[in-house]
Design an enzyme around this catalytic site. Structure first.
Site, PDB file in Angstrom:
ATOM      1  N   ASP A   1      37.495  31.513  56.265  1.00 47.84           N
ATOM      2  CA  ASP A   1      37.351  32.012  54.894  1.00 47.84           C
ATOM      3  C   ASP A   1      38.714  32.397  54.303  1.00 47.84           C
ATOM      4  OD1 ASP A   1      36.195  32.891  52.523  1.00 47.84           O
ATOM      5  OD2 ASP A   1      35.502  34.808  53.332  1.00 47.84           O
TER       6      ASP A   1
ATOM      7  N   HIS B   1      34.053  43.567  57.606  1.00 50.06           N
ATOM      8  CA  HIS B   1      33.662  42.693  58.708  1.00 50.06           C
ATOM      9  C   HIS B   1      34.886  42.271  59.500  1.00 50.06           C
ATOM     10  CE1 HIS B   1      33.981  40.573  54.798  1.00 50.06           C
ATOM     11  NE2 HIS B   1      34.842  39.813  55.453  1.00 50.06           N
TER      12      HIS B   1
ATOM     13  N   GLN C   1      31.676  36.000  60.141  1.00 42.11           N
ATOM     14  CA  GLN C   1      32.200  37.291  59.674  1.00 42.11           C
ATOM     15  C   GLN C   1      31.146  38.355  59.943  1.00 42.11           C
ATOM     16  OE1 GLN C   1      32.929  35.438  55.825  1.00 42.11           O
ATOM     17  NE2 GLN C   1      35.045  36.183  55.813  1.00 42.11           N
TER      18      GLN C   1
ATOM     19  N   ARG D   1      44.223  46.371  49.657  1.00 44.37           N
ATOM     20  CA  ARG D   1      43.098  45.837  48.895  1.00 44.37           C
ATOM     21  C   ARG D   1      41.893  45.910  49.823  1.00 44.37           C
ATOM     22  NH1 ARG D   1      40.184  41.197  48.965  1.00 44.37           N
ATOM     23  NH2 ARG D   1      39.521  40.223  47.032  1.00 44.37           N
TER      24      ARG D   1
ATOM     25  N   ASP E   1      38.789  45.013  50.912  1.00 47.75           N
ATOM     26  CA  ASP E   1      37.933  43.859  50.645  1.00 47.75           C
ATOM     27  C   ASP E   1      36.456  44.223  50.791  1.00 47.75           C
ATOM     28  OD1 ASP E   1      37.647  40.891  50.327  1.00 47.75           O
ATOM     29  OD2 ASP E   1      36.689  41.111  52.288  1.00 47.75           O
TER      30      ASP E   1
ATOM     31  N   GLU F   1      38.092  46.477  46.101  1.00 54.10           N
ATOM     32  CA  GLU F   1      37.628  45.161  45.677  1.00 54.10           C
ATOM     33  C   GLU F   1      36.104  45.244  45.715  1.00 54.10           C
ATOM     34  OE1 GLU F   1      36.356  40.908  45.930  1.00 54.10           O
ATOM     35  OE2 GLU F   1      36.195  42.287  47.593  1.00 54.10           O
TER      36      GLU F   1
ATOM     37  N   HIS G   1      41.830  34.595  43.569  1.00 57.89           N
ATOM     38  CA  HIS G   1      41.536  33.527  44.529  1.00 57.89           C
ATOM     39  C   HIS G   1      40.046  33.243  44.649  1.00 57.89           C
ATOM     40  CE1 HIS G   1      40.616  37.088  46.753  1.00 57.89           C
ATOM     41  NE2 HIS G   1      40.054  36.356  47.688  1.00 57.89           N
ATOM     42  N   ASP G   2      39.205  34.120  44.082  1.00 55.38           N
ATOM     43  CA  ASP G   2      37.756  33.902  44.136  1.00 55.38           C
ATOM     44  C   ASP G   2      37.264  33.243  42.847  1.00 55.38           C
ATOM     45  OD1 ASP G   2      37.195  34.883  46.700  1.00 55.38           O
ATOM     46  OD2 ASP G   2      37.111  36.953  45.987  1.00 55.38           O
TER      47      ASP G   2
ATOM     48  N   ARG H   1      36.028  27.239  46.269  1.00 54.50           N
ATOM     49  CA  ARG H   1      37.126  28.062  45.747  1.00 54.50           C
ATOM     50  C   ARG H   1      38.496  27.455  46.040  1.00 54.50           C
ATOM     51  NH1 ARG H   1      35.536  33.548  48.528  1.00 54.50           N
ATOM     52  NH2 ARG H   1      34.922  32.021  50.109  1.00 54.50           N
TER      53      ARG H   1
HETATM   54  C1  OTU Z   1      35.819  38.982  49.072  1.00 56.31           C
HETATM   55  O1  OTU Z   1      35.051  38.547  47.973  1.00 56.31           O
HETATM   56  C2  OTU Z   1      37.042  38.091  49.102  1.00 56.31           C
HETATM   57  O2  OTU Z   1      37.757  38.226  47.913  1.00 56.31           O
HETATM   58  C3  OTU Z   1      36.610  36.690  49.367  1.00 56.31           C
HETATM   59  O3  OTU Z   1      37.670  35.788  49.288  1.00 56.31           O
HETATM   60  C4  OTU Z   1      35.950  36.650  50.713  1.00 56.31           C
HETATM   61  O4  OTU Z   1      35.370  35.399  50.905  1.00 56.31           O
HETATM   62  C5  OTU Z   1      34.861  37.704  50.880  1.00 56.31           C
HETATM   63  O5  OTU Z   1      35.185  38.958  50.318  1.00 56.31           O
HETATM   64  C6  OTU Z   1      34.584  37.955  52.333  1.00 56.31           C
HETATM   65  O6  OTU Z   1      35.681  38.583  52.940  1.00 56.31           O
HETATM   66  O7  OTU Z   1      31.823  39.837  47.098  1.00 56.31           O
HETATM   67  O8  OTU Z   1      33.168  42.137  46.782  1.00 56.31           O
HETATM   68  O9  OTU Z   1      33.593  34.495  45.592  1.00 56.31           O
HETATM   69  O10 OTU Z   1      33.631  37.412  45.005  1.00 56.31           O
HETATM   70  O11 OTU Z   1      32.853  36.881  48.424  1.00 56.31           O
HETATM   71  C7  OTU Z   1      33.457  41.213  47.753  1.00 56.31           C
HETATM   72  C8  OTU Z   1      32.758  35.451  46.070  1.00 56.31           C
HETATM   73  C9  OTU Z   1      32.956  39.910  47.442  1.00 56.31           C
HETATM   74  C10 OTU Z   1      33.561  36.711  46.203  1.00 56.31           C
HETATM   75  C11 OTU Z   1      32.973  37.565  47.251  1.00 56.31           C
HETATM   76  C12 OTU Z   1      33.811  38.761  47.511  1.00 56.31           C
END
Ligand code: OTU
Length: 631
Positions: free
Chosen positions: A141, A184, A252, A282, A284, A326, A395-396, A514
């Site tokens: 990922d 995760h 994950q 950040r 995540d 995030e 990047h998403d 993506r």
């Molecule tokens: C985040 O994103 C990351 O920015 C993604 O790149 C990862 O794939 C994901 O976590 C898992 O680590 O919901 O609030 O495109 O917006 O996966 C976290 C979908 C998330 C992302 C979503 C995301």
């Protein structure tokens, strides 16, 4: 930065709540422990008070904080002291973020250091590098399946390279922001391996469900993040003889934050990285940290307590460090990540402003500012010493669902329409993006694509069409740069870089849609910066003009409240930041506005506007000083 008047305005409006830690001030470790320790212990008590390991884990954490502080370099401690004196340092309009994958941007961490001159020229003060820690081999990922929090992905460099990079960046006034994937770990992380070997201690690091009935009960309330490429939220493991919670990809594994050992280990991992020079984390997938039956298992109160506890951890042991949430969640759920009403400003320093970002894309597709204006109207002012991370792309995908609750049910099809528009499927669309994880063309999920490709660069066949694409790019960046917070440039947007031209068959193993907006930034594109006639050079010049102007406006500091103004035209968004009136025309057609005052000054061009009538071209934006006299 000198926005004294606005800063005092903010603090006067928001008195510090009773019973919380005092305003941060330069303090010794002992003083910081005295200030934030009680709150930390209170958070841990409400999270883990009934857990048999509670007392032992609190003791472990206290020891960890002392050891981590003791191991912190003199240079970083000096930075801590400086930032404690100026807790709004990151809200200055001089702050500018840049986000990039290490391999796509510089090849390696050492290669990123070679591109510092480019960052300096753009005005970057905050570099977010997407995951660079050792990830699971094969599918991972884009690095978001972390195998070790203490090693660098071998292809990207070494811990020494990270140290050199953070020092080189710091010397240029650039803070390094690292992803911290705390929801995760990879299924190849030592904790997951130990769990699979049957070690009960590590099995308890994960959520392992025994029966399909339990899985079904949870699934009923859960969203799916990758419904097409990773359907469901659980993955069966033969070795565990159970179903492991896997919100994202099956490799994950969600951590079990109901176990205090997980919290302490994660806090320790974060502090080790902070001591290696990472200045911003950040966090995540911050919304997913706590699971509760019968709920979507997002935005649970305990997830906020965990983040508040982590905030206490950094405030005590590495107080110059920033936490950024995030949490890509519905507008209403977003503000609490900057602090709940009973603890304003005591959670993350920053949070992605995904609602404003997404609404700006809808506004452009609709040629109307209506939804964006509504989202802004419903967004509360940020608590003291916090701010938004504002952006156009990352990047998403652009996830449309964050706006679902902002619309009355009968209007939700507007999101599907925006999604179709950016996939290039709508009549008159200039976009060349692609829908993400949507089972049919009318489904609302996400949209992939680089900003330039979504904004019409790929479909432009005349100078006028190319100019329109550039105007749209500057319009959206104009919003991000002036709406309040740290604005972020996604790598390549400064050169209007389009979608990754690599055919999907050659994408990295397991890459999903993506990948379309994860192209490399070759030296040849950087070389075009000086040529304003080129696509890259024109975007570079236009964006740098906006960034330079923004830097000169003290009222664009993140702590200056935003006031919506009626533009008198549905196409045009109008808001005021201090003395500056900001106007954005989301439609292709020109319009004429009546300004609140005569003699306003254009912040970008320096020109004075004669009279009160302002022609605003299609996709035009204006930042005009002199609004306070009119107010
Ligand atoms: C985040 O994103 C990351 O920015 C993604 O790149 C990862 O794939 C994901 O976590 C898992 O680590 O919901 O609030 O495109 O917006 O996966 C976290 C979908 C998330 C992302 C979503 C995301």
């Amino acid at each position: 930065m000198s926005s004294k008047s606005s800063m005092s305005r903010t603090s006067a409006a928001t008195p510090p709540p009773v019973g919380l830690a005092p305003e941060p001030a330069a303090a010794s470790f002992a003083e910081r422990q005295a200030a934030h320790g009680p709150a930390l212990h209170a958070h841990l008590r409400r999270l883990y008070g009934t857990h048999p390991d509670h007392a032992a884990s609190v003791a472990r954490l206290d020891e960890l904080l002392a050891a981590s502080h003791a191991a912190r370099s003199a240079e970083l401690q000096a930075l801590d002291a400086q930032r404690l004196q100026d807790p709004d340092w990151f809200l200055s309009p001089r702050m500018l973020a840049y986000s990039a994958y290490v391999d796509r941007y510089g090849g390696t961490l050492a290669g990123v250091a070679q591109r510092i001159a480019h960052l300096r020229e753009l005005g970057v003060t905050y570099l977010h590098l997407l995951p660079f820690l050792r990830a699971r081999p094969g599918q991972n990922d884009g690095g978001f399946a972390v195998e070790s929090y203490d090693e660098i992905e071998p292809a990207l460099g070494t811990l020494d390279d990270l140290g050199s990079l953070t020092r080189a960046l710091r010397a240029e006034g650039i803070s390094l922001c690292s992803d911290f994937v705390l929801n995760h770990v990879a299924d190849t992380h030592d904790w997951a391996r130990a769990a699979r070997r049957g070690d009960p201690r590590y099995r308890a690091y994960f959520h392992v469900l025994d029966s399909e009935a339990d899985v079904a009960a949870y699934e009923a309330g859960l969203p799916q993040i990758f419904p097409l490429t990773a359907p469901g939220n659980f993955t069966y493991s033969r070795e565990l003889a159970g179903w492991v919670w896997t919100t994202f990809y099956p490799y994950q594994w969600d951590l079990n934050y109901a176990n205090p050992a997980v919290f302490v280990d994660i806090a320790a991992a974060l502090l080790r990285l902070a001591n290696r020079g990472v200045e911003v984390f950040r966090l995540d997938s911050a919304a997913f940290l706590w699971k509760r039956p019968g709920t979507p298992c997002m935005n649970q109160p305990e997830a906020h307590w965990i983040l508040q506890a982590l905030r206490c951890v950094v405030d005590i042991a590495a107080p110059g460090t920033l936490l950024k949430a995030e949490a890509i969640v519905p507008s209403r759920e977003l503000p609490p990540y900057l602090g709940l009403p009973d603890a304003p400003g005591r959670e993350c320093h920053l949070a992605y402003q995904s609602s404003v970002m997404t609404a700006a894309w809808v506004a452009l597709a609709e040629g109307s500012a209506e939804l964006l204006q509504r989202v802004l109207a419903e967004t509360p002012a940020v608590p003291p010493h916090t701010g938004w991370l504002t952006y156009v792309r990352c990047h998403d995908d652009i996830g449309w669902n964050v706006l679902r609750n902002a619309l009355p049910p009968q209007q939700v099809p507007r999101l599907a329409a925006a999604s179709r528009f950016y996939a290039g499927l709508a009549e008159g669309s200039f976009a060349r993006g692609a829908s993400f994880q949507a089972s049919d063309a009318n489904a609302v999920h996400g949209t992939n694509g680089m900003a330039a490709s979504l904004l019409g660069y790929d479909t432009a066949h005349s100078d006028a069409e190319r100019d329109a694409a550039l105007a749209r790019l500057l319009l959206l960046y104009g919003v991000a740069l002036s709406v309040g917070g740290i604005a972020m440039v996604y790598m390549g947007d400064e050169f209007a870089l389009g979608n990754d031209p690599t055919p999907p068959a050659l994408w990295p193993p397991g890459a999903d849609g993506r990948q379309l907006h994860r192209p490399a930034l070759p030296e040849s594109v950087l070389a075009q910066a000086a040529d304003e006639q080129s696509r890259a050079g024109a975007a570079w010049a236009g964006l740098r003009r906006l960034i330079a102007a923004r830097r000169s406006v003290a009222d664009f500091a993140g702590n200056v409240p935003l006031r919506l103004r009626a533009s008198g035209d549905a196409r045009v968004l109008a808001f005021q930041r201090g003395d500056v009136l900001c106007l954005f025309n989301f439609a292709a057609s020109d319009c004429t506005l009546t300004l609140p005052a005569a003699g306003m000054t254009d912040v970008v061009s320096g020109r004075r506007i004669v009279g009160r009538s302002l022609p605003l071209p299609g996709y035009g934006l204006r930042w005009l000083r002199g609004a306070e006299h009119a107010a």
